[in-house]
Write an enzyme that holds these catalytic residues in place. Structure first.
Site, PDB file in Angstrom:
ATOM      1  N   HIS A   1       0.454  -1.199  -0.064  1.00 55.51           N
ATOM      2  CA  HIS A   1       0.152   0.058  -0.018  1.00 55.51           C
ATOM      3  C   HIS A   1       1.064   1.433   0.098  1.00 55.51           C
ATOM      4  CE1 HIS A   1      -4.278  -1.612   0.308  1.00 55.51           C
ATOM      5  NE2 HIS A   1      -3.997  -2.506   0.795  1.00 55.51           N
TER       6      HIS A   1
ATOM      7  N   CYS B   1      -0.426  -6.630 -20.035  1.00 50.31           N
ATOM      8  CA  CYS B   1      -1.172  -5.571 -18.754  1.00 50.31           C
ATOM      9  C   CYS B   1      -0.073  -6.565 -17.469  1.00 50.31           C
ATOM     10  CB  CYS B   1      -2.055  -6.970 -17.780  1.00 50.31           C
ATOM     11  SG  CYS B   1      -2.210  -8.371 -17.270  1.00 50.31           S
TER      12      CYS B   1
END
Length: 568
Positions: A190, A516
């Site tokens: 994060h 991707c």
């Protein structure tokens, strides 16, 4: 002057004064026997501590905007605190073992974190820090321990630390932090995600940097090249200050590419999609000029929203689970307003956070090679069916594509398509509206899939190259391991040849192929991929203007020449 090499987690250059975050004190957790009569009181202490942490998180949320990515993270923390599976197991252990609640909480937190680290999934492994962080705050209250206040960090600082707790990253949005230099952490953490979002240069994997530098000295964080420079000399400092000015000018020029079509100088056009993990990130993708969503990772949704809403622990077998997934998928499709949205089915291992009575926790010696992704979906078909039901229902609200992860052979695709057909028949029999003709494609992220791409193509509506896993599996390098990460090489000839083989198979079969993985959002690799024939890229939203600008500087012939040199 001291140059310390690490791993790039967020690009850019930052200059500031070093502020060393003190390491968390190793708390001594008492282990005291209690009587059965004490259980209620101990549980009340735990509930009170959880309530205090929830209030603290709510106060942080009030300082954030409605679209702030940190708001999503704090909402996740709230869900973790009230997770029914965790609290049920915690209380059962308290009643059975009859030890003080701090001791029981510590054991259960360690157990959950270890399962996540062993999941074989980079994203889920990073969530182990979140578990430790949020329940560490509960532990602090139970032990009456008051750690360092992150808000004491001055504006303009370079934060140097062993690691940053996710809850501490609220400072990234509140203060003008110049950069992050961390001993630990990964590119899927994060902290890294938020650093990229706020444009804060970050380097991780810096070894014992907290012992090599002194607080208050000047430091340069070069997030683009993955290095920090402690106490730079005047010339080096001046050079980097000039680089910052040039970078700011360059970023201003990129802004004009947000709403432009990606194309080469001679008119070859590309589709530039975004990779997202939450509904909220779909809005960010639009802001950055995405042509659609090339990869919606559904792990985050499974881990949090669905699990927290199910009070019995059977998160995948309930109608609520299907409904919550349906609403999330529908929302993303509506946000993208007709643009293509590719949603990947669950790509996770059998860790506790997403476990239920339908997915028993399984200990694996090598989870990266174990029961994960499509293997898990086919091993526990009820989970797969529930997700497919939600996807087929949501398909009515936009341009949806379904992506199957970690495919290695034709039999897996045929089995998955058979289950999908059964789901359609079930929905039709129940009279539930759905879109039947949703394209189903596969991720090519193993050497097996790339080598046998010609066999897989007739069974796939499209290919999506997952270059992160493809590189790791092909050359046997864990890019999250600081010791061997410097050897991680997406330009390895073996990797490029596997990509070329996949492109060839897709062209022969007449199906589209996209990339991707991290290669899609990297300037140099995007040039090579375009020259190899890739016309669809999917990347972090912030990288979209950069790749559009990069492709606009060349003709397709020039890109083909660049690519051919890499394949020799």
């Amino acid at each position: 002057m001291n140059v310390i090499l690490g791993i790039s987690a967020a690009g850019g250059i930052g200059i500031g004064k070093v502020f060393i975050l003190p390491e968390r004190q190793e708390l001594v957790i008492p282990q005291n026997k209690i009587s059965s009569e004490d259980v209620a009181e101990e549980w009340k202490r735990f509930e009170d501590a959880v309530e205090d942490v929830q209030e603290e998180i709510e106060s942080h949320q009030k300082s954030l905007g409605s679209e702030d990515l940190q708001r999503v993270i704090f909402e996740t923390y709230q869900l973790m605190l009230t997770d029914p599976v965790f609290t049920k197991e915690l209380k059962a252990a308290l009643e059975a073992e009859l030890y003080n609640v701090e001791y029981i909480l510590q054991n259960k937190t360690v157990e959950y974190a270890q399962k996540l680290r062993s999941s074989g999934n980079d994203y889920l492994a990073e969530r182990s820090h979140d578990i430790e962080d949020v329940f560490g705050k509960v532990m602090n209250i139970l032990l009456d321990y008051h750690p360092f206040n992150i808000n004491d960090v001055p504006d303009g600082s370079i934060i140097v630390a062993k690691e940053m707790k996710t809850s501490d990253t609220v400072i990234l949005s509140k203060r003008k932090i110049a950069g992050l230099a961390l001993t630990e952490g990964g590119v899927a953490s994060h902290v890294a995600i938020l650093a990229k979002s706020y444009g804060i240069p970050a380097v991780v994997g810096l070894g014992n940097i907290t012992h090599l530098v002194q607080e208050g000295t000047t430091m340069i964080v070069d997030g683009t090249h993955g290095e920090v420079i402690d106490s730079p000399d005047e010339k080096t400092l001046a050079d980097y200050e000039e680089k910052i000015l040039q970078e700011q000018k360059y970023l201003a020029t990129l802004h004009k590419f947000k709403d432009k079509t990606a194309e080469t100088q001679d008119g070859t056009r590309f589709k530039i999609y975004a990779n997202i993990g939450t509904v909220e990130e779909a809005e960010l993708a639009l802001e950055e000029g995405a042509d659609g969503i090339g990869l919606f990772r559904t792990e985050f949704l499974f881990m949090n929203e669905i699990q927290a809403m199910n009070q019995e622990g059977g998160i995948f077998s309930s109608a609520t689970s299907e409904e919550l997934q349906f609403q999330a998928y529908k929302k993303v499709l509506e946000i993208m307003d007709g643009r293509p949205v590719t949603i990947r089915t669950l790509d996770a291992g059998g860790d506790k956070l997403i476990a239920s009575k339908d997915i028993p926790s399984i200990a694996e010696k090598n989870p990266l090679m174990g029961l994960r992704a499509i293997r898990m979906s086919l091993f526990y078909p009820n989970v797969f069916r529930t997700q497919l039901r939600a996807l087929y229902r949501a398909g009515l609200y936009g341009n949806l594509r379904i992506l199957l992860p970690l495919i290695t052979d034709v039999a897996q695709v045929e089995t998955a398509l058979g289950i999908a057909k059964g789901v359609q028949m079930s929905l039709k029999a129940e009279g539930i509206p759905f879109k039947p003709d949703i394209p189903i494609g596969i991720m090519v992220e193993t050497a097996a899939a790339a080598i046998c791409a010609d066999c897989l193509a007739p069974h796939s509506a499209f290919f999506s190259l997952g270059t992160n896993d493809l590189t790791q599996y092909t050359i046997g390098i864990d890019r999250e391991n600081p010791t061997v990460a410097p050897n991680y090489n997406e330009f390895h000839l073996a990797v490029l040849r596997l990509i070329k083989n996949t492109i060839k198979a897709s062209v022969n079969a007449g199906i589209p192929v996209s990339v991707c993985g991290e290669m899609a959002g990297n300037r140099e690799s995007a040039m090579i991929l375009a020259g190899m024939g890739i016309r669809r890229f999917s990347m972090s939203p912030k990288q979209i203007p950069l790749i559009k600008e990069t492709l606009s500087q060349f003709s397709i012939r020039e890109l083909e020449a660049i690519s051919s040199q890499s394949l020799v």
